[in-house]
Design an enzyme around this catalytic site. Structure first.
Site, PDB file in Angstrom:
ATOM      1  N   HIS A 267      55.905  43.855  46.610  1.00 14.92           N
ATOM      2  CA  HIS A 267      56.623  44.154  45.361  1.00 14.92           C
ATOM      3  C   HIS A 267      58.063  44.427  45.778  1.00 14.92           C
ATOM      4  O   HIS A 267      58.370  45.485  46.330  1.00 14.92           O
ATOM      5  CB  HIS A 267      56.012  45.363  44.644  1.00 14.92           C
ATOM      6  CG  HIS A 267      56.683  45.648  43.333  1.00 14.92           C
ATOM      7  ND1 HIS A 267      56.071  45.462  42.121  1.00 14.92           N
ATOM      8  CD2 HIS A 267      57.946  46.065  43.047  1.00 14.92           C
ATOM      9  CE1 HIS A 267      56.929  45.749  41.140  1.00 14.92           C
ATOM     10  NE2 HIS A 267      58.069  46.129  41.692  1.00 14.92           N
TER      11      HIS A 267
ATOM     12  N   HIS B  58      48.216  36.333  41.793  1.00 16.19           N
ATOM     13  CA  HIS B  58      48.635  37.739  41.570  1.00 16.19           C
ATOM     14  C   HIS B  58      48.070  38.163  40.226  1.00 16.19           C
ATOM     15  O   HIS B  58      48.597  37.803  39.176  1.00 16.19           O
ATOM     16  CB  HIS B  58      50.166  37.843  41.566  1.00 16.19           C
ATOM     17  CG  HIS B  58      50.664  39.245  41.409  1.00 16.19           C
ATOM     18  ND1 HIS B  58      51.609  39.782  42.260  1.00 16.19           N
ATOM     19  CD2 HIS B  58      50.379  40.230  40.524  1.00 16.19           C
ATOM     20  CE1 HIS B  58      51.864  41.024  41.896  1.00 16.19           C
ATOM     21  NE2 HIS B  58      51.136  41.317  40.829  1.00 16.19           N
TER      22      HIS B  58
ATOM     23  N   HIS C 270      46.048  41.417  37.896  1.00 15.08           N
ATOM     24  CA  HIS C 270      45.514  42.773  37.703  1.00 15.08           C
ATOM     25  C   HIS C 270      44.309  42.688  36.779  1.00 15.08           C
ATOM     26  O   HIS C 270      44.438  42.278  35.626  1.00 15.08           O
ATOM     27  CB  HIS C 270      46.573  43.683  37.072  1.00 15.08           C
ATOM     28  CG  HIS C 270      47.793  43.847  37.916  1.00 15.08           C
ATOM     29  ND1 HIS C 270      47.925  44.854  38.838  1.00 15.08           N
ATOM     30  CD2 HIS C 270      48.922  43.100  38.014  1.00 15.08           C
ATOM     31  CE1 HIS C 270      49.091  44.745  39.452  1.00 15.08           C
ATOM     32  NE2 HIS C 270      49.720  43.683  38.978  1.00 15.08           N
TER      33      HIS C 270
ATOM     34  N   LYS D 145      48.874  44.431  50.050  1.00 14.58           N
ATOM     35  CA  LYS D 145      49.983  44.589  49.104  1.00 14.58           C
ATOM     36  C   LYS D 145      50.847  45.782  49.469  1.00 14.58           C
ATOM     37  O   LYS D 145      50.344  46.891  49.643  1.00 14.58           O
ATOM     38  CB  LYS D 145      49.419  44.776  47.689  1.00 14.58           C
ATOM     39  CG  LYS D 145      50.464  44.953  46.600  1.00 14.58           C
ATOM     40  CD  LYS D 145      51.160  43.652  46.250  1.00 14.58           C
ATOM     41  CE  LYS D 145      52.318  43.879  45.277  1.00 14.58           C
ATOM     42  NZ  LYS D 145      51.904  43.799  43.886  1.00 14.58           N
TER      43      LYS D 145
ATOM     44  N   ASP E 143      50.720  37.818  37.478  1.00 11.37           N
ATOM     45  CA  ASP E 143      50.951  39.255  37.276  1.00 11.37           C
ATOM     46  C   ASP E 143      50.459  39.676  35.889  1.00 11.37           C
ATOM     47  O   ASP E 143      50.987  40.617  35.309  1.00 11.37           O
ATOM     48  CB  ASP E 143      52.418  39.630  37.483  1.00 11.37           C
ATOM     49  CG  ASP E 143      52.613  41.117  37.719  1.00 11.37           C
ATOM     50  OD1 ASP E 143      51.617  41.816  38.032  1.00 11.37           O
ATOM     51  OD2 ASP E 143      53.757  41.588  37.590  1.00 11.37           O
TER      52      ASP E 143
ATOM     53  N   HIS F 139      56.232  37.943  42.203  1.00 12.16           N
ATOM     54  CA  HIS F 139      56.945  37.934  40.909  1.00 12.16           C
ATOM     55  C   HIS F 139      58.460  37.976  41.058  1.00 12.16           C
ATOM     56  O   HIS F 139      59.120  38.899  40.604  1.00 12.16           O
ATOM     57  CB  HIS F 139      56.457  39.049  39.979  1.00 12.16           C
ATOM     58  CG  HIS F 139      56.198  40.390  40.621  1.00 12.16           C
ATOM     59  ND1 HIS F 139      57.093  41.036  41.433  1.00 12.16           N
ATOM     60  CD2 HIS F 139      55.113  41.203  40.574  1.00 12.16           C
ATOM     61  CE1 HIS F 139      56.585  42.182  41.833  1.00 12.16           C
ATOM     62  NE2 HIS F 139      55.376  42.300  41.337  1.00 12.16           N
TER      63      HIS F 139
HETATM   64  O1  DOR Z   1      54.735  44.902  35.052  1.00 13.04           O
HETATM   65  C1  DOR Z   1      54.018  45.235  35.982  1.00 13.04           C
HETATM   66  N1  DOR Z   1      52.771  45.706  35.775  1.00 13.04           N
HETATM   67  N2  DOR Z   1      54.496  45.167  37.216  1.00 13.04           N
HETATM   68  C2  DOR Z   1      53.816  45.650  38.265  1.00 13.04           C
HETATM   69  O2  DOR Z   1      54.330  45.579  39.344  1.00 13.04           O
HETATM   70  C3  DOR Z   1      52.509  46.317  38.077  1.00 13.04           C
HETATM   71  C4  DOR Z   1      51.867  45.889  36.851  1.00 13.04           C
HETATM   72  C5  DOR Z   1      50.727  46.788  36.451  1.00 13.04           C
HETATM   73  O3  DOR Z   1      49.870  47.087  37.293  1.00 13.04           O
HETATM   74  O4  DOR Z   1      50.666  47.188  35.290  1.00 13.04           O
HETATM   75 ZN    ZN Z   2      51.477  42.960  39.713  1.00 18.18          ZN
END
Ligand code: DOR
Ligand code: ZN
Length: 346
Positions: free
Chosen positions: A137, A14, A16, A100, A248, A175
């Site tokens: 989520h 997971h 980003h 997702k 995450d 998460h």
């Molecule tokens: O803390 C988070 N940041 N939780 C999420 O679900 C998305 C993520 C983000 O993309 O910044």
């Molecule tokens: Zn995330």
């Protein structure tokens, strides 16, 4: 005492990576320590078609430093207008690994997400038939529901009914932050698993709010009370293959974190492995770290573990938190666990 620990090259299930200059700034940190990562699709605009996922994958590969062994595994962002045919074809062609589900409004860039799960049932049925995992989520967005209760309420009101309707659907509860989530996944059979983040193994809600507000610890789902954090550590270090790493790691520029309405997300890619080694050492479970970071997730997703290894070294002296990253558009703060971390990647 263990001084060197060699692990199978890990996966981050997971992650980003964003796009543009942020993508360029953060991809090397994940590519340094991980063999693969499941890339979240909450860009602006989101990654909603197989064609979007294929072109985003190319942009990620262009940001991977030469010589690094790193494969991005792509996801699609489920909307109420997602076409099952496009999604199933993208999975069949190896463009995407999972889909997702963001409840609309639950988190960063989730406005195009799902308001009503019944609206996506035909797509979920096609995914169950094709064996495509759904990453969830797991928080309700009802403003009446207290933010600390949103995960538990989601399990009861959304996730469990969905799984009763569609037991063949393979689900990853992303998460997980509560003992409720841990219990639900542990007892949920072979078609459900959970990712656990680095930061939720370290922080509880006091870290965010007691003695001053610490925006760099704000993420979603928000960290819960200490008893929940302990349940997460127990699950991560238990050896149960239902639980595996999904960091995450979610970079936001400091200006966006430190504002009137700060963004949710913690940047843990640079120091996740040393932090996890510390947690597993303290739980006397270093022998289970390989499973958590490199095997359980691969098994759930039906892929072989990575070739290659990564070695961690334990030093007597606590190791410094990696320096904050400078991006073209500003600074990016690296997760500070605020406890001594004696491990480093060799
Ligand atoms: O803390 C988070 N940041 N939780 C999420 O679900 C998305 C993520 C983000 O993309 O910044
Ligand atoms: Zn995330």
């Amino acid at each position: 005492m263990t001084r060197r620990l060699t692990l199978t090259r890990p996966d981050d299930w997971h992650l980003h990576l964003r796009d543009g200059s942020m993508l360029d700034a953060v991809t090397p940190d994940s590519a340094a320590d991980f063999g693969r990562a499941l890339i979240m699709p909450n860009l602006v605009p989101p990654v909603v078609t197989g064609a979007h996922a294929a072109s985003y994958r190319e942009r990620i590969l262009a940001a991977v430093p030469a010589g690094a062994d790193f494969t991005p595994l792509m996801t699609l962002y489920l909307t109420e207008t997602t076409e099952a045919g496009d999604l199933v074809a993208a999975a069949r062609d190896g463009i995407i690994t999972a889909v997702k589900l963001y409840p609309a409004g639950a988190t960063t860039n989730s406005a195009s997400g799902v308001r009503d799960v019944s609206a996506v049932m035909p797509v979920l049925e096609a995914m169950a038939d094709a064996g495509i995992p759904l990453c969830v989520h797991g928080e309700v967005t009802d403003p009446e529901i207290d933010i600390f209760d949103r995960e538990a309420v989601f399990i009861e009101h959304v996730l469990d009914p969905l799984r009763k309707d569609l037991p063949e659907l393979r689900v990853v509860m992303e998460h997980v932050t509560t003992a409720d989530g841990i219990d639900y996944v542990r007892d949920g059979g072979a078609n459900i698993a959970a990712t656990l983040t680095t930061h939720h193994l370290f922080i509880n809600r006091n870290h965010i709010l007691a003695g001053g507000i610490r925006p760099h610890y704000y993420c979603l789902p928000v960290a819960k009370r200490e008893s929940h954090r302990r349940a997460l550590v127990a699950a991560a270090t238990s050896g149960d293959p239902s639980f595996f790493l999904g960091t995450d790691s979610a970079p936001h520029l400091d200006a966006a974190k430190l504002s009137e309405c700060g963004c949710a997300g913690i940047y843990t890619a640079p120091n996740t492995l040393p932090c996890l080694a510390q947690i597993f050492e303290e739980a006397d479970a270093l022998d289970r770290l390989d499973g958590f970071v490199a095997r359980h997730g691969a098994t759930f997703y039906g892929v072989a573990p990575n070739n290659g290894t990564v070695t961690l070294v334990r030093e007597d002296a606590p190791q410094p938190v990696p320096q904050n990253r400078a991006t073209e558009e500003g600074m990016l703060t690296v997760f500070d666990p605020m406890v001594p971390i004696h491990w480093r990647v060799a």
